[in-house]
Design an enzyme around this catalytic site. Structure first.
Site, PDB file in Angstrom:
ATOM      1  N   SER A   1       4.819  15.530  23.022  1.00  9.84           N
ATOM      2  CA  SER A   1       5.547  14.277  23.234  1.00  9.84           C
ATOM      3  C   SER A   1       5.037  13.110  22.397  1.00  9.84           C
ATOM      4  CB  SER A   1       5.531  13.894  24.717  1.00  9.84           C
ATOM      5  OG  SER A   1       4.246  13.475  25.105  1.00  9.84           O
TER       6      SER A   1
ATOM      7  N   LYS B   1       1.300   8.253  26.658  1.00 11.18           N
ATOM      8  CA  LYS B   1       2.511   7.630  26.091  1.00 11.18           C
ATOM      9  C   LYS B   1       2.163   6.294  25.444  1.00 11.18           C
ATOM     10  CE  LYS B   1       5.036  10.828  28.065  1.00 11.18           C
ATOM     11  NZ  LYS B   1       5.280  12.019  27.314  1.00 11.18           N
TER      12      LYS B   1
END
EC number: 3.4.21.89
Length: 177
Positions: free
Chosen positions: A39, A86
């Protein structure tokens, strides 16, 4: 007891004391973490070994572009709670809008040279409430992040820290941004 034995014992005590202090500092202020998944590609790769600063948001606030590690209610295969890595896109008070694959923060198109494939799925139009951040992975097509209900907006209290250094692989060792 001879002087030599006393000196040897004192040296051992010093070494043990230094090791205990170092262990305390490491466990209180930094935390190692391992990247799982793609990700954050191309910024981070699977199995990159990272060090996070656990005190970053005890003395400051998350900022646009920070790479953070936070806890979730998602479960891993082994039943443990999953931590995610993230990038902070919007902080409390920011208006974030995702439309036609473009990301706007406070009505300005943001520059994102770090994202993979230059595509952001989803239609979002919200103002980030107090105590929350909006975060997304750099590989938007393969990232479970704030765009999805399973993650949603991240409580600042759930942020474990800011990623500061990649330790492994050794060919990529250094500060992460």
């Amino acid at each position: 007891m001879s002087e030599k034995i006393k000196n040897e014992i004192l040296e051992w005590i010093k070494v043990i004391a230094i090791a205990l202090v170092a262990a305390f500092v490491i466990t209180r202020f930094v935390r190692p973490t391992l990247v799982r998944g793609e990700s954050m590609f191309p910024t981070l790769d699977e199995n990159d070994y990272l060090v996070i600063n656990r005190t970053a948001y005890k003395i400051g606030e998350p900022e646009h572009g920070d790479i953070i590690v936070f806890g979730t209610n998602l479960e891993q295969d082994d039943g443990k709670k999953k931590d995610l890595v993230k990038r902070v896109i919007a902080v409390e008070g920011d208006h974030i809008k995702i439309q036609d694959s473009k990301v706007y923060v406070n009505d300005k198109l943001i520059e994102e040279p770090y994202i993979h494939d230059n595509y952001t799925d989803g239609n979002i139009d919200i103002t980030v409430p107090e105590g929350k951040v909006f975060a997304m992975g750099d590989n938007r097509e393969d990232s479970l992040d704030s765009r999805y209900d399973q993650v949603g907006l991240i409580d600042e209290k759930d942020i474990m820290g800011e990623v500061v250094v990649r330790l492994f692989p050794f060919s990529k060792i250094g500060v992460v941004k």
